[in-house]
Write a protein that holds these residues in place. Structure first.
Motif, PDB file in Angstrom:
ATOM      1  N   LYS A 272       0.532  -1.044   0.034  1.00  0.00           N
ATOM      2  CA  LYS A 272      -0.069   0.288   0.159  1.00  0.00           C
ATOM      3  C   LYS A 272       1.301   1.550  -0.517  1.00  0.00           C
ATOM      4  O   LYS A 272       1.641   1.411   1.108  1.00  0.00           O
ATOM      5  N   SER A 273       1.186   1.932  -0.882  1.00  0.00           N
ATOM      6  CA  SER A 273       1.582   3.159  -0.944  1.00  0.00           C
ATOM      7  C   SER A 273       0.880   4.489  -1.541  1.00  0.00           C
ATOM      8  O   SER A 273       0.004   4.299  -2.049  1.00  0.00           O
ATOM      9  N   ARG A 274       1.017   5.972  -1.058  1.00  0.00           N
ATOM     10  CA  ARG A 274       0.980   7.027  -1.889  1.00  0.00           C
ATOM     11  C   ARG A 274       2.071   7.965  -1.927  1.00  0.00           C
ATOM     12  O   ARG A 274       3.369   8.015  -1.231  1.00  0.00           O
ATOM     13  N   CYS A 275       1.720   8.374  -3.442  1.00  0.00           N
ATOM     14  CA  CYS A 275       3.070   9.575  -3.143  1.00  0.00           C
ATOM     15  C   CYS A 275       2.011  10.459  -3.247  1.00  0.00           C
ATOM     16  O   CYS A 275       1.522  10.838  -4.767  1.00  0.00           O
ATOM     17  N   ILE A 276       2.497  11.977  -3.210  1.00  0.00           N
ATOM     18  CA  ILE A 276       2.516  13.509  -3.193  1.00  0.00           C
ATOM     19  C   ILE A 276       3.418  14.258  -3.192  1.00  0.00           C
ATOM     20  O   ILE A 276       4.317  13.950  -3.006  1.00  0.00           O
ATOM     21  N   GLU A 277       2.557  15.307  -4.335  1.00  0.00           N
ATOM     22  CA  GLU A 277       3.606  15.909  -5.250  1.00  0.00           C
ATOM     23  C   GLU A 277       3.539  17.656  -4.447  1.00  0.00           C
ATOM     24  O   GLU A 277       2.472  17.525  -4.504  1.00  0.00           O
ATOM     25  N   VAL A 278       4.115  17.943  -4.459  1.00  0.00           N
ATOM     26  CA  VAL A 278       3.905  19.907  -3.020  1.00  0.00           C
ATOM     27  C   VAL A 278       4.666  20.576  -4.252  1.00  0.00           C
ATOM     28  O   VAL A 278       6.084  20.777  -4.271  1.00  0.00           O
ATOM     29  N   ALA A 279       3.987  21.473  -5.294  1.00  0.00           N
ATOM     30  CA  ALA A 279       5.270  22.054  -6.191  1.00  0.00           C
ATOM     31  C   ALA A 279       5.157  23.795  -5.496  1.00  0.00           C
ATOM     32  O   ALA A 279       4.729  24.326  -4.533  1.00  0.00           O
ATOM     33  N   ARG A 280       6.219  24.073  -6.315  1.00  0.00           N
ATOM     34  CA  ARG A 280       6.864  25.393  -4.959  1.00  0.00           C
ATOM     35  C   ARG A 280       5.609  26.266  -6.099  1.00  0.00           C
ATOM     36  O   ARG A 280       5.350  26.379  -6.919  1.00  0.00           O
ATOM     37  N   PRO A 281       5.345  27.892  -5.270  1.00  0.00           N
ATOM     38  CA  PRO A 281       5.018  28.803  -6.000  1.00  0.00           C
ATOM     39  C   PRO A 281       5.402  29.214  -7.366  1.00  0.00           C
ATOM     40  O   PRO A 281       6.207  29.369  -7.765  1.00  0.00           O
ATOM     41  N   GLY A 282       3.827  28.874  -8.611  1.00  0.00           N
ATOM     42  CA  GLY A 282       4.133  29.593  -9.621  1.00  0.00           C
ATOM     43  C   GLY A 282       4.607  28.721 -10.530  1.00  0.00           C
ATOM     44  O   GLY A 282       4.687  28.635 -11.758  1.00  0.00           O
ATOM     45  N   VAL A 283       5.184  26.712 -10.080  1.00  0.00           N
ATOM     46  CA  VAL A 283       5.999  26.217 -11.322  1.00  0.00           C
ATOM     47  C   VAL A 283       4.499  25.590 -10.977  1.00  0.00           C
ATOM     48  O   VAL A 283       3.633  24.834 -10.498  1.00  0.00           O
ATOM     49  N   GLU A 284       4.567  25.303 -12.856  1.00  0.00           N
ATOM     50  CA  GLU A 284       3.568  24.192 -12.407  1.00  0.00           C
ATOM     51  C   GLU A 284       4.249  23.163 -13.838  1.00  0.00           C
ATOM     52  O   GLU A 284       5.110  22.921 -13.849  1.00  0.00           O
ATOM     53  N   ASP A 285       3.911  21.978 -13.998  1.00  0.00           N
ATOM     54  CA  ASP A 285       3.731  20.799 -14.686  1.00  0.00           C
ATOM     55  C   ASP A 285       5.005  20.317 -13.885  1.00  0.00           C
ATOM     56  O   ASP A 285       6.000  19.597 -14.232  1.00  0.00           O
ATOM     57  N   PHE A 286       4.794  19.964 -12.629  1.00  0.00           N
ATOM     58  CA  PHE A 286       5.633  19.290 -11.504  1.00  0.00           C
ATOM     59  C   PHE A 286       4.618  17.578 -11.357  1.00  0.00           C
ATOM     60  O   PHE A 286       3.937  17.957 -10.497  1.00  0.00           O
ATOM     61  N   TYR A 287       5.678  17.153 -12.052  1.00  0.00           N
ATOM     62  CA  TYR A 287       4.458  15.648 -12.126  1.00  0.00           C
ATOM     63  C   TYR A 287       6.062  14.874 -11.956  1.00  0.00           C
ATOM     64  O   TYR A 287       6.342  13.747 -12.155  1.00  0.00           O
ATOM     65  N   PRO A 288       6.571  14.859 -10.224  1.00  0.00           N
ATOM     66  CA  PRO A 288       7.629  13.512 -10.393  1.00  0.00           C
ATOM     67  C   PRO A 288       7.252  12.447  -9.857  1.00  0.00           C
ATOM     68  O   PRO A 288       7.907  11.574  -9.805  1.00  0.00           O
ATOM     69  N   CYS A 289       5.469  12.318 -10.073  1.00  0.00           N
ATOM     70  CA  CYS A 289       4.982  10.630  -9.415  1.00  0.00           C
ATOM     71  C   CYS A 289       5.090  10.418 -10.520  1.00  0.00           C
ATOM     72  O   CYS A 289       3.566   9.155 -10.301  1.00  0.00           O
ATOM     73  N   PHE A 290       4.334  10.459 -11.698  1.00  0.00           N
ATOM     74  CA  PHE A 290       4.301  10.501 -13.013  1.00  0.00           C
ATOM     75  C   PHE A 290       4.775   8.940 -13.670  1.00  0.00           C
ATOM     76  O   PHE A 290       5.864   8.977 -13.002  1.00  0.00           O
ATOM     77  N   GLY A 291       3.956   7.946 -13.516  1.00  0.00           N
ATOM     78  CA  GLY A 291       4.069   6.798 -13.743  1.00  0.00           C
ATOM     79  C   GLY A 291       4.130   6.027 -12.193  1.00  0.00           C
ATOM     80  O   GLY A 291       4.454   4.722 -12.180  1.00  0.00           O
ATOM     81  N   PHE A 292       3.930   6.237 -11.333  1.00  0.00           N
ATOM     82  CA  PHE A 292       4.232   5.555 -10.344  1.00  0.00           C
ATOM     83  C   PHE A 292       2.848   4.937 -10.261  1.00  0.00           C
ATOM     84  O   PHE A 292       1.639   5.425 -10.705  1.00  0.00           O
ATOM     85  N   PRO A 293       3.081   3.530  -9.821  1.00  0.00           N
ATOM     86  CA  PRO A 293       3.646   2.804  -8.947  1.00  0.00           C
ATOM     87  C   PRO A 293       4.851   2.326  -9.712  1.00  0.00           C
ATOM     88  O   PRO A 293       5.286   0.909  -8.896  1.00  0.00           O
ATOM     89  N   ALA A 294       4.520   1.977 -11.115  1.00  0.00           N
ATOM     90  CA  ALA A 294       6.116   1.395 -12.229  1.00  0.00           C
ATOM     91  C   ALA A 294       7.467   1.296 -11.691  1.00  0.00           C
ATOM     92  O   ALA A 294       7.906   2.351 -11.021  1.00  0.00           O
TER      93      ALA A 294
END
Length: 226
Positions: free
Chosen positions: A204-226
């Motif tokens: 059981k897993s969870r991945c959370i993305e928190v972008a800095r103000p003004g940052v767009e297209d920040f998706y480091p969890c993309f592809g999770f859980p591969a």
């Protein structure tokens, strides 16, 4: 081979920490719950050796906001070898001898498993191919009975991407050794056996993305859980 089979059903990882001061709300988080069973059965009669490799899983995953997706995956490989014969090239088995027959295939049938990994089962007809590339149907039936203690492991990871944001993730894993009973029928070959060192796993897993103000297209969890 068992390590490879376990890799068929893998979940990438990982736990939620506090949101940094001044950071934007989480863009998105991904969750997964998956369970996996693997077994290897080898039986020998005279010079004829039959091997069966089974991997079966069920998973639920979602991005928030977004729908919940459910998916199963079952794979099987069967090989019959004359261990007394000599062969080379594609007709040779990994451990030596001549391959008399082999077949493999997979489908989307989900593993049926209880949350504490005490029991699991799969029964399905799998489309596949034989060693010559001809289509075959593999009739598979497998059960797992938990025998070992329930092992638990939690992994917490926090990654900082300078100028972009942060990723917090958690991975809660359960694992239990089991005894598996496996039977297959394909191409005139009928085989069955027991693996006393089979495995059942749950993640059981969870991945959370928190972008800095003004940052767009920040998706480091993309592809999770591969």
């Amino acid at each position: 081979m068992k390590r490879l089979l376990m890799g068929l059903s893998t979940a990438a990882t990982v736990a939620a920490g506090a949101t940094p001061a001044g950071a934007a709300p989480p863009n998105i988080y991904h969750t997964i719950s998956s369970a996996h069973g693997a077994a290897v059965v080898v039986s020998t009669v005279g010079c004829e050796q039959t091997e069966i490799f089974v991997s079966s899983s069920t998973a639920m995953y979602a991005g928030q906001p977004g729908p919940v997706n459910k998916q199963g995956l079952t794979a099987v490989f069967v090989r019959v070898t004359d261990t007394c014969a000599e062969a080379s090239g594609v007709s040779a088995a990994a451990g030596g001898g001549a391959v008399l027959f082999q077949a493999d295939g997979q489908n989307m049938a989900p593993l049926v498993v209880d949350p504490r990994l005490t029991a699991a089962s799969i029964s399905t007809d799998i489309p596949g191919t034989d060693g010559d590339g001809n289509p075959v149907t593999i009739r598979l039936s497998a059960t797992w009975t938990g025998t070992g203690p329930l092992e638990h492991q939690t992994t917490n990871v926090h990654n900082n991407y300078p100028g972009e944001g942060n990723v917090n993730s958690t991975d809660n894993s359960l694992r239990r050794t089991a005894t598996a009973g496996v039977s297959v029928a394909v191409g005139g070959v009928t085989a069955s056996g027991t693996d006393t060192s089979a495995l059942l796993e749950q993640v059981k897993s969870r991945c959370i993305e928190v972008a800095r103000p003004g940052v767009e297209d920040f998706y480091p969890c993309f592809g999770f859980p591969a």
